[in-house]
Every structure is written in C-alpha cells, then in structure tokens.
Design an enzyme around this catalytic site. Sequence first.
Site, PDB file in Angstrom:
ATOM      1  N   CYS A 118       0.806  -1.223   0.000  1.00  0.00           N
ATOM      2  CA  CYS A 118       0.000   0.000   0.000  1.00  0.00           C
ATOM      3  C   CYS A 118       0.839   1.273   0.000  1.00  0.00           C
ATOM      4  O   CYS A 118       0.287   2.375  -0.013  1.00  0.00           O
ATOM      5  CB  CYS A 118      -0.942  -0.014   1.190  1.00  0.00           C
ATOM      6  SG  CYS A 118      -1.952  -1.505   1.237  1.00  0.00           S
ATOM      7  N   HIS A 163      -2.968   7.625   6.552  1.00  0.00           N
ATOM      8  CA  HIS A 163      -3.184   6.327   5.905  1.00  0.00           C
ATOM      9  C   HIS A 163      -4.582   5.827   6.272  1.00  0.00           C
ATOM     10  O   HIS A 163      -5.283   5.286   5.428  1.00  0.00           O
ATOM     11  CB  HIS A 163      -2.100   5.348   6.338  1.00  0.00           C
ATOM     12  CG  HIS A 163      -2.096   4.069   5.583  1.00  0.00           C
ATOM     13  ND1 HIS A 163      -1.989   4.021   4.208  1.00  0.00           N
ATOM     14  CD2 HIS A 163      -2.214   2.774   5.996  1.00  0.00           C
ATOM     15  CE1 HIS A 163      -2.029   2.756   3.808  1.00  0.00           C
ATOM     16  NE2 HIS A 163      -2.158   1.990   4.870  1.00  0.00           N
ATOM     17  N   GLU A 212      -1.494   5.005  14.142  1.00  0.00           N
ATOM     18  CA  GLU A 212      -1.112   6.171  13.337  1.00  0.00           C
ATOM     19  C   GLU A 212      -1.400   7.462  14.086  1.00  0.00           C
ATOM     20  O   GLU A 212      -0.601   8.409  14.042  1.00  0.00           O
ATOM     21  CB  GLU A 212      -1.840   6.163  11.999  1.00  0.00           C
ATOM     22  CG  GLU A 212      -1.380   7.293  11.089  1.00  0.00           C
ATOM     23  CD  GLU A 212      -2.004   7.257   9.701  1.00  0.00           C
ATOM     24  OE1 GLU A 212      -1.568   8.055   8.843  1.00  0.00           O
ATOM     25  OE2 GLU A 212      -2.936   6.452   9.471  1.00  0.00           O
ATOM     26  N   LYS A 266      -9.989   7.659   2.709  1.00  0.00           N
ATOM     27  CA  LYS A 266     -10.374   6.259   2.508  1.00  0.00           C
ATOM     28  C   LYS A 266     -11.774   5.987   3.035  1.00  0.00           C
ATOM     29  O   LYS A 266     -12.380   4.972   2.694  1.00  0.00           O
ATOM     30  CB  LYS A 266      -9.368   5.326   3.177  1.00  0.00           C
ATOM     31  CG  LYS A 266      -8.012   5.244   2.485  1.00  0.00           C
ATOM     32  CD  LYS A 266      -7.121   4.206   3.140  1.00  0.00           C
ATOM     33  CE  LYS A 266      -5.757   4.100   2.465  1.00  0.00           C
ATOM     34  NZ  LYS A 266      -4.878   5.256   2.765  1.00  0.00           N
ATOM     35  N   HIS A 315      -9.865   1.630   0.248  1.00  0.00           N
ATOM     36  CA  HIS A 315      -8.400   1.521   0.232  1.00  0.00           C
ATOM     37  C   HIS A 315      -7.958   1.041  -1.142  1.00  0.00           C
ATOM     38  O   HIS A 315      -8.198  -0.103  -1.522  1.00  0.00           O
ATOM     39  CB  HIS A 315      -7.958   0.550   1.313  1.00  0.00           C
ATOM     40  CG  HIS A 315      -6.487   0.559   1.588  1.00  0.00           C
ATOM     41  ND1 HIS A 315      -5.579   1.249   0.799  1.00  0.00           N
ATOM     42  CD2 HIS A 315      -5.749  -0.034   2.575  1.00  0.00           C
ATOM     43  CE1 HIS A 315      -4.368   1.078   1.282  1.00  0.00           C
ATOM     44  NE2 HIS A 315      -4.446   0.300   2.353  1.00  0.00           N
ATOM     45  N   PHE A 364       1.861  -3.459   3.963  1.00  0.00           N
ATOM     46  CA  PHE A 364       2.235  -4.761   4.504  1.00  0.00           C
ATOM     47  C   PHE A 364       3.722  -4.998   4.236  1.00  0.00           C
ATOM     48  O   PHE A 364       4.233  -4.689   3.161  1.00  0.00           O
ATOM     49  CB  PHE A 364       1.436  -5.873   3.834  1.00  0.00           C
ATOM     50  CG  PHE A 364       0.006  -6.006   4.306  1.00  0.00           C
ATOM     51  CD1 PHE A 364      -0.494  -5.225   5.324  1.00  0.00           C
ATOM     52  CD2 PHE A 364      -0.840  -6.932   3.711  1.00  0.00           C
ATOM     53  CE1 PHE A 364      -1.813  -5.350   5.750  1.00  0.00           C
ATOM     54  CE2 PHE A 364      -2.157  -7.076   4.126  1.00  0.00           C
ATOM     55  CZ  PHE A 364      -2.643  -6.288   5.151  1.00  0.00           C
TER      56      PHE A 364
END
Length: 416
Positions: A167, A307, A317, A338, A343, A402
């Site tokens: 991502c 994010h 975050e 998002k 996403h 990831f």
Amino acid sequence: MEKRRVVITGMGVVSPVGIDGATTWESLLGGVSGADTIQAFEATEDFATRIACEVRNFDPLEFMEKRDAKRYDRVAQFALAASAQAMQAAGLEGVPAGMEPERFGVIFGSGIGGIATFEEQHRKLIEQGPNRVSPFFIPMFIPDISAGLISMRFGLQGPNYATVSACASSAHAIGEAFRHIERGDADLMLAGGAEATITPMTVAGFAAMKAMSTRNDDPKSASRPFDKNRDGFVIGEGGGALVLEVLEHAQARGATIFGELVGYGLSGDAYHITAPPPDGYGAQKAMRMALRDAGLEVSDVDYVNAHGTSTMADAIETSAVKAVLGERAREIVVGSTKSMTGHLLGAAGALESFVAVMACREGKIPPTINFEEADPECDLEYAHGGMVEREVGVALSNSFGFGGHNVCLAVRRWDG
C-alpha cells in the site's frame, strides 16, 4: 550539491468517486462514498466481505484504442487513463520540444498488478490446458507493465521502473521520482500508481486475514477510519498520476503549477508481515524524515492525509502523528479520504497525494465520513463534521504497506 526544486504541473485520477480529478475532488468535499455491493463478480454468501469501492462507468476507449484496451489488464487501463489526464493537465502531449527524451521518465507503482488476468488465465490452464494460456498473459500481469506502457505512449525514455511495496507503492513511486529530479537525473517525471484487485481471489484472501469490513448490509458506512466501531478496510480500485517537474523548466514553459513537493520520508518497521509496531515508530521515522528533508518545522504542518484504513492501526497512526507533531497535532486536521474511496492499496498514495495538493491549493479539507462513536485512542480532529475550509500551507500524506513499508510525502502550497 544543491537540491533542485520540484513542482507538480499535472494531475490525473481515476477513483471510485470520479473518473477524473475534478469529479473526484467534488465528491470528496461532499462526503460521497464510493462503496457498494460488489458487481465485478458474483460475491456469494460464501464471501465474508461482499462490498467494495469499485470504479463504475469507466470506459477505457476514452483513453486508448480498442485493440490496446483488449491487451491491457484493468490495472494498466487505470494507469494510462490517469497518466493521460495528468499529461493533459500539464499541457503536454509527450516530451516537450527541445528536451531530450531521456530527461523525462516514469515511475509507476502497483502492489499486486494484473491479478484479474492472472485469475482468468489460471482458470484456462486448469480447465483447458497450457496451450490455451494467452501469449499476452505475462505482459498483462506483471506489475511493471504500466510504467512501460506509459513510457511508450508518450515517448518517455528517462528513468523507468515500477515500485512494489504493497500500500506504499505509489507513494514510493512519487518520492523516488522526486529524488530523480532533485539530483538532476531528469527534468520531468510522471509518477503514481494503479490497482485493480476487486477479484474473487483478492477479496477472499483479504477476508481470510480478517482485514476487511463485513458491513455487507450497509456498504456506504463500512469504511469508518478512527471510529470506535471500525471493523476493517473496504477494498477500492483506481489510479492516480502526477507530473513532477523541475521548477525552472516549468516556469520557462509557462506551466500551471498546482503545488510543490518538498519532502520525502521512508522507513521500514522490521516488525511484522502485516501489523505496524504498537508505537508506530516506523511511521514516526517517515514523517520526521519528510519534514527534515523539506526543511520544515512541525508548526508549518496544517493537514495530514492519514493512511487511516478503518482498521485498528488507525490508533497507532494517531499516536505516531502526536509523537511527531506534539501539540501541533491538536491544532490541525488529520483526515482519511479512505472513508469515501476505500483503500486503493498500491494506488492509495497517488490518489491521496492528489488530495494533499488540492487541499493546499484550495484551502479545503475533505471530511472523514461515517463517524458515530469516538475512540478514546483516536482523539484528534478528523473533520468528522464535514469539509473544513482553512488555509493549508503544508500537507503531509502518509502511506504504509504490509511488510512494514512507510512513506510520507510533504506538499507545500504554491504561491508563485
């Protein structure tokens, strides 16, 4: 060596809430959700998640010839569409007159690549045998093909490659393109990313990880970053592209300058295959590096496009933002688009860089929708009440992937 200044002279977007940048921006400011029941395939009751943020009404023939569209996976179609829009916005049809082609490059990211083609061709292999596998299978599937196709479309012979970091893929692409211009490898770069992963295998895989929301009966409220009752991300698709240009060249040709890219931070968690460390130290390092790279103080930051995936990592975050920005974190907006687009995985950083640039340019910050109950660990201003109008001099855009990949891009408003 003195760094060269890098400005953004073109942007293009294909998203679940708009096939172009103007429509996407209007939808985001209006709090429009792109989530709905999956139409790309028959998501039966066997699928724990049956919702997604799909790109609807996309006609690739608006951006390419029919013969080409048939030979390109949907991910490459999105990449070319976003790039064509960005080039048009930059007033370019290809390499500018008088410039050597090797001075204009392409870096385009994708976390997964042509997965729809992979699934289709694998079915052919199993059901019909190896002789029925398409000769276009490999070039349609490999993640780097978008960068190659874009370079061919516009005759760009400069630095050319793909970034694949889950991502964070397209954020890495933009950051690396920024570096190439800064140090003089190129004068113009087209950078961004695309993703088209709303397929049975991908949805089943993320569902098996318990990573996605299962609010199948109410798709539009499913993506709820920072809300106490968030239960996973909503998968999205699309593409985004930026034309980056050395300042002197942009000014010499009279280009419209949408904003300035001033900082790039990146780090690795070295912690877990999917989860961030509890204190978000990797995210902290990326944000601090971006600020240091840009020569900015925390007091300069006005907006963070987080994010913010609608997973439990939202709290981590939030903690990282507070650790980096201190008291300034409580004076700014930390939002997540998002909540509306879902996403976009490898394309998320490109779309959200577009948002950061537009927020600086227009002084408008999109809302984070679907807030119902406060999470004590997510205690900042997330624009839950709707679009926020305020001056945005500097915006940060965070992308985490990831594998522990972290990127932060710093954008500054262009005042001429």
